[in-house]
Structures are given as C-alpha cells and as structure tokens.
Design a protein around this motif. Structure first.
Motif, PDB file in Angstrom:
ATOM      1  N   GLY A  51    -142.722  11.080  43.695  1.00 17.94           N
ATOM      2  CA  GLY A  51    -141.535  11.896  43.836  1.00 17.94           C
ATOM      3  C   GLY A  51    -140.320  11.064  44.179  1.00 17.94           C
ATOM      4  O   GLY A  51    -140.425   9.896  44.591  1.00 17.94           O
ATOM      5  N   ALA A  52    -139.142  11.650  44.038  1.00 15.76           N
ATOM      6  CA  ALA A  52    -137.896  10.935  44.318  1.00 15.76           C
ATOM      7  C   ALA A  52    -137.806  10.525  45.783  1.00 15.76           C
ATOM      8  O   ALA A  52    -137.257   9.465  46.102  1.00 15.76           O
ATOM      9  N   ASN A  53    -138.359  11.348  46.696  1.00 14.30           N
ATOM     10  CA  ASN A  53    -138.343  10.975  48.111  1.00 14.30           C
ATOM     11  C   ASN A  53    -139.112   9.682  48.344  1.00 14.30           C
ATOM     12  O   ASN A  53    -138.710   8.841  49.156  1.00 14.30           O
ATOM     13  N   ARG A  56    -137.040   6.768  47.210  1.00 18.07           N
ATOM     14  CA  ARG A  56    -135.987   6.456  48.182  1.00 18.07           C
ATOM     15  C   ARG A  56    -136.545   5.832  49.458  1.00 18.07           C
ATOM     16  O   ARG A  56    -136.004   4.856  49.982  1.00 18.07           O
ATOM     17  N   THR A  86    -140.964   9.649  37.706  1.00 13.28           N
ATOM     18  CA  THR A  86    -140.531  10.340  38.912  1.00 13.28           C
ATOM     19  C   THR A  86    -139.834  11.629  38.506  1.00 13.28           C
ATOM     20  O   THR A  86    -139.494  11.831  37.341  1.00 13.28           O
ATOM     21  N   THR A  88    -136.863  14.612  40.121  1.00  8.22           N
ATOM     22  CA  THR A  88    -135.869  14.867  41.150  1.00  8.22           C
ATOM     23  C   THR A  88    -135.089  16.127  40.823  1.00  8.22           C
ATOM     24  O   THR A  88    -134.826  16.418  39.655  1.00  8.22           O
ATOM     25  N   ARG A  89    -134.724  16.863  41.853  1.00  2.00           N
ATOM     26  CA  ARG A  89    -133.840  18.021  41.679  1.00  2.00           C
ATOM     27  C   ARG A  89    -132.389  17.627  41.913  1.00  2.00           C
ATOM     28  O   ARG A  89    -131.487  18.086  41.228  1.00  2.00           O
ATOM     29  N   SER A  90    -132.187  16.757  42.910  1.00  2.00           N
ATOM     30  CA  SER A  90    -130.825  16.397  43.295  1.00  2.00           C
ATOM     31  C   SER A  90    -130.217  15.314  42.416  1.00  2.00           C
ATOM     32  O   SER A  90    -128.998  15.221  42.291  1.00  2.00           O
ATOM     33  N   SER A  92    -130.453  12.208  43.207  1.00  2.00           N
ATOM     34  CA  SER A  92    -130.086  11.120  44.108  1.00  2.00           C
ATOM     35  C   SER A  92    -131.111   9.988  44.010  1.00  2.00           C
ATOM     36  O   SER A  92    -132.107   9.968  44.726  1.00  2.00           O
ATOM     37  N   LEU A  93    -130.844   9.066  43.097  1.00  2.00           N
ATOM     38  CA  LEU A  93    -131.715   7.914  42.887  1.00  2.00           C
ATOM     39  C   LEU A  93    -130.862   6.654  42.805  1.00  2.00           C
ATOM     40  O   LEU A  93    -129.830   6.640  42.125  1.00  2.00           O
ATOM     41  N   ALA A 111    -135.529  15.587  35.458  1.00  2.00           N
ATOM     42  CA  ALA A 111    -134.458  16.084  36.326  1.00  2.00           C
ATOM     43  C   ALA A 111    -133.685  17.182  35.620  1.00  2.00           C
ATOM     44  O   ALA A 111    -133.715  17.277  34.385  1.00  2.00           O
ATOM     45  N   VAL A 116    -128.696  12.991  36.897  1.00  2.00           N
ATOM     46  CA  VAL A 116    -129.078  11.581  37.041  1.00  2.00           C
ATOM     47  C   VAL A 116    -128.213  10.735  36.116  1.00  2.00           C
ATOM     48  O   VAL A 116    -128.160  10.980  34.907  1.00  2.00           O
TER      49      VAL A 116
END
Length: 362
Positions: A51-53, A56, A86, A88-90, A92-93, A111, A116
């Motif tokens: 996942g994106a988390n 990060r 990966t 992501t919803r946001s 933020s990568l 996404a 993105v």
C-alpha cells in the motif's frame, strides 16, 4: 467469471499481532533465515504489492535480493524482478521513493484519475480490488505477493481475495496501541487452514491456505444479495437474493416484496425465470437469509422452491432467527443433497438491516 492472480499475503508480526512499534525506527521482526524465505516467495511471484502507506513509511525496494534467484528467473524466461504494484487514494507518493527509483522492474500505481503525478510508473485508474486484480491478470500476473501494510491486509482478507497467508511470528510483544497492527476491524468471511509450520531460529512461520468455500466470487455475490435488501418495503424481513449460473452470469435477482408484497427474496428471483430454465441445474442461489422452510403466505417455502427448481448450491449469510418459526431450511437442503455454504462473518450486515423486527438484535 473474472480471472485474477493467485494472491499470497505475507507478513511478519509480533506475538501480539503488531507489524511494527510506534517509534521512528523500523522494528526488525525477521532474521536472516526468514529474509531468505521471503526472498524465495518474491522470486516465485510475478508481482509484489504494497500500500501507499508502506511506500511512505518503510521506503521498500521490493526486489529479489539473491543473485541465484534472479538468475533462475531469467533462465525461466521471466523478468529479473517482479512487477512492483501500489495503490493510493490520495496520490501522495514521493517520486524519490525506492519503489520508483531502484530497479528496472515495471511499476504500476492504481489511483483515482489525476491524483498521481511526477512518478516513473504506469498509472492505472483505480476501481476496486477485484478490478485491480483482473487488470493485473490481463497484464500477465498470475501470482501476486501482497506485503502490506495493515490496511491492505485487512482489505484483501475482508474481501475474501487471499489464497495463501504466510505469517512469520517474532518471539516478543509490542504492547503499544499506537503501533500498526497486522489487521484492523472487519468481517473476515473466508476460513484458513494451517498447512505447514516451520521454525527459523526463534521465529515461527505459519503457512495457511484459504478454504475453498466461500470463494471470493461467493462473497461478492452474497454482498450483492445483502445490498438488494435495501429495496425491501418497510416492516418486512429485509432479504435479498441473487441467482448466478455456472458460467458466472447473474441470471436473476430479487428481494422481499419484489413483484408481490408477500414474495420472499428467493421466490421473487425465481419468479423472473421460466420454469425449467436449464441454467438453474448448475446455478447458485445467494440469499442474505437462510431460505425459509415453512410459511403461511404462499403454498411453497423458499426451500421447497429451490429444491423444485433444481438449484444445486445455496450460499447464505444469516440463519433465520426463531422470531416467527424454527427454520430448518439449511438442514432440509443438505438432506436433499444440495450444497449449502453459510457465511456467518457477513451475518451482522443482515441483522443490522432487520433490527426493526421485534426480537432481532445486533
């Protein structure tokens, strides 16, 4: 029927189920032997997903480390490294994350449109996990390794999309509620069977395989049946039903009160098909509530209607409570040689929709 990769979920946890502690330093949960085991799992996979988390927080490279395993992949005509994936919803990568900058493997980011930018990867519009897996399958991914984190583990497990779970258990406790856990709250509809346990030093590696029933397809259609109950008239048992042919086509749906105020969901779905429809001989009836075995509103119970239609398989979420009658629908169907699959992990959603019925509680 949607084709998807075989999904292997891999994680290392403390004895009390944490993936990490709450400090800024990454907690080491594996030893060298376990890292070698994980490297072998990566080498056997076509793609690795985090996942994106996790991208990060951990900045993983997601590479097969062993030169011998890399050489074996090449000798088999496969790319040196698995595809990196990966979601992501946001959006933020960090474009400088090792996910994007290390290695020549293909990178895929799922996404929402337009969130993105600036990363060296193929961006794919995100719908749901099932659609993502179908897209990966279309790209040639037959074996997907999912490495976390906790939100991703939870989502894959609650959607019934995990075929294997490999869990390395480290010999200590974290005990900090601020730390990330292996999974969060949710309804986990597929059972697991322990097929192997291995000791690697002080680490125990547990390998589980998902039980065949219910499958992820079963879970998806059963959730569709549960959602159909939203269409029911007030002050009735709110039940939905979906009939699916052997080839995966949804051939009929129904809900309580559909077509006739006295109709039950299964009855309403069957009424939309011609008697003797040949597709029923290989169909599955998905119903949010156990089919009734006795009733006064119509001559035949839903259990009898299913038997008369020749449907060989029934999947339901909640046993009918003894509010009005003592139901023996599941037992009657099984006695008649029909395959009955109960998914109690989804029963809470059905109970929640029926709390207006006296005697029904969450």
């Amino acid at each position: 029927m949607i084709e998807r990769p075989h999904v292997l979920l891999s994680a290392a946890v403390s004895l009390d189920g944490y993936l990490d502690d709450a400090s800024e330093t990454r907690l080491v949960l594996s030893n060298d032997e376990d890292w070698a085991r994980v490297d072998g799992l990566r080498a056997a996979s076509d793609a690795i997903l985090v996942g994106a988390n996790t991208v990060r927080a951990d900045d993983p490279r997601l590479l097969v480390r062993s030169p011998e395993l890399v050489a074996k992949r090449v000798a088999e005509g496969r790319p040196e490294q698995p595809v990196k994936v990966t979601l992501t919803r946001s959006g933020s990568l960090d474009p400088a994350a090792q996910f994007f900058t290390v290695g020549e493997a293909e990178k895929l980011v799922y996404a929402p449109p337009g969130v993105v930018t600036g990363v060296k990867a193929t961006i794919v519009e995100l719908a749901g996990l099932s659609e993502m897996l179908a897209d990966l399958y279309a790209r040639g991914v037959r074996r997907l390794m999912v490495e976390g984190g906790g939100a991703i583990h939870t989502q894959f497990l609650t959607e019934g999309l995990v075929d294997e779970l490999h869990l390395a258990v480290a010999p200590f406790f974290v005990g900090d509620p601020r730390a990330p856990r292996f999974v969060g709250p949710g309804a986990f509809p597929r059972g697991l069977t322990l097929v192997e346990s291995t000791r690697l030093g002080d680490i125990a590696v547990l390998e589980y395989h998902a039980t065949p029933e219910p499958s992820d397809v079963d879970i998806r259609h059963l959730r569709e049946a549960i959602a159909l109950a939203e269409n029911c008239p007030p002050r009735t048992f709110r039940v939905g039903a979906v009939i699916v042919a052997a080839d995966g086509e949804v051939i009929s749906t129904g809900f309580s009160g559909d077509g006739d105020p006295a109709n039950h969901a299964e009855e309403a779905a069957l009424a939309k098909l011609a008697p003797g429809d040949p597709r029923l001989a290989g169909a599955t009836m998905y119903t949010s509530l156990e089919p009734c075995s006795s009733r006064t509103s119509h001559p035949r119970s839903c259990t009898q209607l299913i038997l008369d239609a020749g449907i060989p398989r029934v999947v339901f979420a909640w046993r009918e409570p003894s509010v009005f009658v003592d139901c023996v629908g599941a037992e009657t169907l099984e006695t008649a040689g029909r395959r009955v699959v109960e998914v109690p992990a989804l029963a809470a959603d059905v109970r929640r929709a029926n709390t207006h019925i006296r005697g029904v509680h969450l």
